[in-house]
Design a protein around this motif. Structure first.
Motif, PDB file in Angstrom:
ATOM      1  N   TRP A  20       0.833  -1.198   0.000  1.00 44.87           N
ATOM      2  CA  TRP A  20       0.000   0.000   0.000  1.00 44.87           C
ATOM      3  C   TRP A  20       0.864   1.243   0.000  1.00 44.87           C
ATOM      4  CZ3 TRP A  20      -0.427   3.416   4.342  1.00 44.87           C
ATOM      5  CH2 TRP A  20       0.162   2.970   5.542  1.00 44.87           C
ATOM      6  N   PRO A  22       1.102   5.526   1.013  1.00 42.54           N
ATOM      7  CA  PRO A  22       0.557   6.551   1.898  1.00 42.54           C
ATOM      8  C   PRO A  22       0.468   7.901   1.199  1.00 42.54           C
ATOM      9  CG  PRO A  22       2.891   6.412   2.270  1.00 42.54           C
ATOM     10  CD  PRO A  22       2.590   5.466   1.118  1.00 42.54           C
ATOM     11  N   ASP A 220      -0.542   4.562  11.379  1.00 42.70           N
ATOM     12  CA  ASP A 220      -0.255   4.637   9.943  1.00 42.70           C
ATOM     13  C   ASP A 220      -1.514   4.491   9.076  1.00 42.70           C
ATOM     14  OD1 ASP A 220      -0.617   1.949  10.451  1.00 42.70           O
ATOM     15  OD2 ASP A 220       1.199   1.271   9.429  1.00 42.70           O
ATOM     16  N   PHE A 221      -2.604   3.958   9.634  1.00 42.79           N
ATOM     17  CA  PHE A 221      -3.837   3.774   8.869  1.00 42.79           C
ATOM     18  C   PHE A 221      -4.412   5.116   8.414  1.00 42.79           C
ATOM     19  CE2 PHE A 221      -8.529   3.044   8.739  1.00 42.79           C
ATOM     20  CZ  PHE A 221      -8.559   2.088   7.728  1.00 42.79           C
ATOM     21  N   TYR A 224      -3.342   6.143   4.907  1.00 47.88           N
ATOM     22  CA  TYR A 224      -3.610   5.211   3.801  1.00 47.88           C
ATOM     23  C   TYR A 224      -4.110   5.962   2.571  1.00 47.88           C
ATOM     24  CZ  TYR A 224      -6.067   1.627   1.078  1.00 47.88           C
ATOM     25  OH  TYR A 224      -6.513   0.812   0.054  1.00 47.88           O
ATOM     26  N   TYR A 229      -3.803  -2.513   2.671  1.00 47.30           N
ATOM     27  CA  TYR A 229      -3.217  -2.040   3.923  1.00 47.30           C
ATOM     28  C   TYR A 229      -2.807  -3.198   4.815  1.00 47.30           C
ATOM     29  CZ  TYR A 229      -2.839  -0.170   8.633  1.00 47.30           C
ATOM     30  OH  TYR A 229      -2.381   0.126   9.896  1.00 47.30           O
ATOM     31  N   HIS A 230      -1.632  -3.019   5.474  1.00 49.92           N
ATOM     32  CA  HIS A 230      -1.279  -3.798   6.653  1.00 49.92           C
ATOM     33  C   HIS A 230      -0.450  -2.898   7.557  1.00 49.92           C
ATOM     34  CE1 HIS A 230       2.961  -4.617   5.396  1.00 49.92           C
ATOM     35  NE2 HIS A 230       2.437  -4.547   4.192  1.00 49.92           N
ATOM     36  N   HIS A 231      -0.493  -3.141   8.840  1.00 51.32           N
ATOM     37  CA  HIS A 231       0.177  -2.272   9.801  1.00 51.32           C
ATOM     38  C   HIS A 231       1.686  -2.395   9.668  1.00 51.32           C
ATOM     39  CE1 HIS A 231       1.531  -0.347  13.383  1.00 51.32           C
ATOM     40  NE2 HIS A 231       1.831  -1.486  13.999  1.00 51.32           N
ATOM     41  N   CYS A 253      -7.307 -10.125   0.692  1.00 48.68           N
ATOM     42  CA  CYS A 253      -7.718  -8.952   1.469  1.00 48.68           C
ATOM     43  C   CYS A 253      -9.235  -8.820   1.535  1.00 48.68           C
ATOM     44  CB  CYS A 253      -7.129  -7.678   0.869  1.00 48.68           C
ATOM     45  SG  CYS A 253      -7.861  -7.218  -0.732  1.00 48.68           S
ATOM     46  N   GLY A 265      -8.291   7.683   1.701  1.00 49.00           N
ATOM     47  CA  GLY A 265      -8.208   6.384   1.048  1.00 49.00           C
ATOM     48  C   GLY A 265      -8.541   6.438  -0.425  1.00 49.00           C
ATOM     49  N   PHE A 270     -11.225   1.193   1.145  1.00 50.67           N
ATOM     50  CA  PHE A 270      -9.876   0.669   1.373  1.00 50.67           C
ATOM     51  C   PHE A 270      -9.891  -0.854   1.316  1.00 50.67           C
ATOM     52  CE2 PHE A 270     -11.801   0.567   5.548  1.00 50.67           C
ATOM     53  CZ  PHE A 270     -11.197  -0.476   6.253  1.00 50.67           C
ATOM     54  N   ILE A 272      -7.820  -4.185   3.188  1.00 46.87           N
ATOM     55  CA  ILE A 272      -6.994  -4.552   4.334  1.00 46.87           C
ATOM     56  C   ILE A 272      -6.678  -6.038   4.249  1.00 46.87           C
ATOM     57  CG2 ILE A 272      -9.023  -4.856   5.819  1.00 46.87           C
ATOM     58  CD1 ILE A 272      -7.244  -3.890   8.174  1.00 46.87           C
TER      59      ILE A 272
END
Length: 562
Positions: A20, A22, A220-221, A224, A229-231, A253, A265, A270, A272
């Motif tokens: 992903w 940012p 961090d979300f 996005y 997304y992943h942390h 996802c 987003g 989004f 995830i």
């Protein structure tokens, strides 16, 4: 927590080979309190137990158990409503659950609704607070009490303008706002549930519809932009709830709709990754069995036959029951009735009528009918297991009578006298009272309706062809008030509930005209037809009207609103 530097975050994502990207968003620029304000899940004890147990490995799905890709924005059409913005309020649970109900209304009924998150979050048992909630409790409220449309209660109308901060929560302060006539726009679900198994979630998303999902949000979300997304970096901030609208096996996802506006987003949506942020751990919430308000409208005209020589009169003594009467060519009263399945009659009730008949009812199975005889007196005949004979009630009358009941064993009768004033006779359960003159100069027979005990509303055509109104509210008669319009003949009035009156009369072109009171006068509405008489009207339920007239072929015609 410190605001994540976009350059440092980009470097971290590159190092982690993240899927992903940012960007600086309005949400990523917020401070700690602002970021927490966008969240609002209070995890249930069951969810806490699931989190403590940790992720459970999913069993391999049976072959063909679910489709490899699902997105309800493109699954036999678009069933996902536009992205909303919950603002500075922890109402994400109501936004997610509302989104699910909106989607299920589209899937099950083919109707797209914009429903009121304010009604869900602030007017329910959650109460007027921007504090958090959980999706199962929210869905239970949507099943128990329903939810009005956003037009009936917009989200921002729940706040001051501009919004103020509630010192108890450091969030915006909302209020419970009234939603008059809730049934007119209320959407309800008949079932809700929870899904824990991963394969069962995918099967449900594939075959049934979207769900509401809760998950843990990291700093961090908020930055996005696009991708899966992943942390990667940043601290945990709190719990959030979103609408899950699909999944992708190829990308591994979930696909979801957020409630932070379209500026975050992918235009508010989004993706995830499976296994991230306890998204797979907390149970998904479901809703179904959507019911919506009935769509009201007019039907007819239908011919009920006969050869009549007066305006009809009609009454209902119970659900799906109508009794209609009119004078025939032999000057007798003729009767037809609807029993819920078919029209019955005509039957002759006899009499030698100078006028058309009036009919009313004060109990199930009870009918009271009135006519003016050739001697200008009022005559009365009633049904209570069988028809009585005629009794004379006196008076010197020059129009059709009209009659109504506002309670058991109570009848009020009105007619024009020889002096063109309106005259009144009443039955109080033991004797007839009156006649009393209520004045006026009437150019038609009166009409009367009652919407509550000790309430009477009467209407006549004046010599200027305008509509005039006089009412009794328990203490005395009002004066006459002019309501304007053009009345071309005898009129009728009926009430289907408190503070509601519907009135019908021939207009200038002999079409049937409609005016109504629901706290204010509305109309005139042209309902068409070509009338050879005045009108008759009845109602057997809230939102139900049945109208009757004589047509140019002397048959009785019926038009109804349901």
């Amino acid at each position: 927590m410190a605001t994540l530097d976009i350059h440092d975050l980009t470097a971290s994502l590159t190092e982690a080979k993240a899927r992903w990207s940012p960007r600086i968003t309005p949400q990523s620029l917020l401070g700690d309190e602002g970021k927490k304000a966008l969240l609002g899940v209070i995890f249930s004890p069951a969810d806490v137990a699931l989190r403590e147990a940790g992720p459970q490995a999913a069993a391999p799905p049976p072959a063909g158990a679910f489709s490899p890709e699902v997105d309800w924005r493109n699954k036999n059409g678009n069933h996902v409503t536009p992205v909303e913005d919950q603002k500075y309020c922890g109402s994400c649970v109501s936004f997610a659950c509302t989104g699910v109900v909106e989607s299920m209304a589209s899937i099950e009924l083919g109707q797209l609704f914009d429903l009121s998150e304010a009604d869900s979050h602030f007017n329910s048992n959650h109460g007027p607070s921007c504090a958090g909630w959980n999706s199962d409790a929210c869905m239970a409220q949507l099943q128990a009490r329903g939810q009005v449309t956003d037009a009936a209660l917009t989200y921002m109308s729940a706040f001051d303008n501009p919004p103020v901060i509630d010192p108890a929560t450091s969030l915006w302060k909302p209020y419970v706002r009234p939603t008059p006539n809730r049934p007119a726009s209320q959407v309800t679900i008949s079932r809700h549930g929870l899904i824990g198994d991963i394969n069962a979630r995918k099967t449900y998303l594939d075959t049934t519809g979207p769900c509401a999902a809760s998950f843990d949000v990291y700093d961090d979300f908020y930055s996005y932009s696009t991708g899966v997304y992943h942390h990667v970096s940043g601290n945990a901030v709190g719990g959030h709830c979103v609408e899950v609208i699909g999944y992708s096996e190829s990308e591994q996802c979930w696909i979801a709709k957020n409630s932070w506006g379209a500026g975050w987003g992918m235009a508010g949506f989004f993706k995830i990754a499976y296994g991230q942020c306890n998204f797979d751990v907390y149970a998904f919430s479901t809703a179904g069995g959507v019911t919506v308000p009935a769509t009201h409208g007019w039907s007819g005209w239908e011919s009920l036959g006969g050869i009549i020589t007066s305006k009809p009169s009609a009454v209902s003594w119970g659900a799906n029951r109508i009794d209609a009467v009119a004078r025939g060519t032999d000057s007798a009263v003729w009767h037809r009735w609807w029993d819920g399945a078919a029209w019955n009659g005509w039957e002759s009730l006899g009499g030698d009528c100078q006028s058309g008949p009036a009919i009313c009812s004060w109990a199930a199975g009870r009918l009271d009918m009135f006519v003016v005889g050739t001697d200008h007196q009022l005559y009365h005949k009633w049904f209570d297991g069988g028809w009585s004979g005629w009794e004379a009630l006196g008076g010197m009358l020059s129009s059709d009578p009209t009659a109504v009941s506002w309670g058991p064993n109570r009848i009020d009768v009105f007619a024009r006298g020889m002096d063109s004033a309106m005259w009144h006779l009443w039955w109080d359960g033991s004797h007839w009272g009156g006649w009393e003159s209520l004045g006026g100069v009437c150019d038609s027979a009166p009409a009367v309706a009652s919407w509550g005990a000790n309430r009477l509303d009467t209407f006549v055509k004046g010599t200027d062809s305008q509509l005039y109104h006089q009412y009794w509210a328990g203490a005395g008669w009002s004066g006459w008030e002019a309501l304007g319009g053009y009345v071309g003949g005898d009129l009728s009035a009926v009430s289907w509930g408190a503070n509601r009156i519907d009135m019908f009369y021939p207009g200038a072109g002999f079409a049937m005209m409609h005016r109504w009171w629901d706290g204010a006068w509305s109309g005139e509405e042209n309902l068409g037809g070509l009338l050879s008489s005045g009108t008759g009207a009845s109602s057997w339920a809230s939102g139900r009207l049945d109208c009757f007239v004589e047509g140019t072929d002397s048959a009785m015609y019926h038009k109804w609103y349901a």
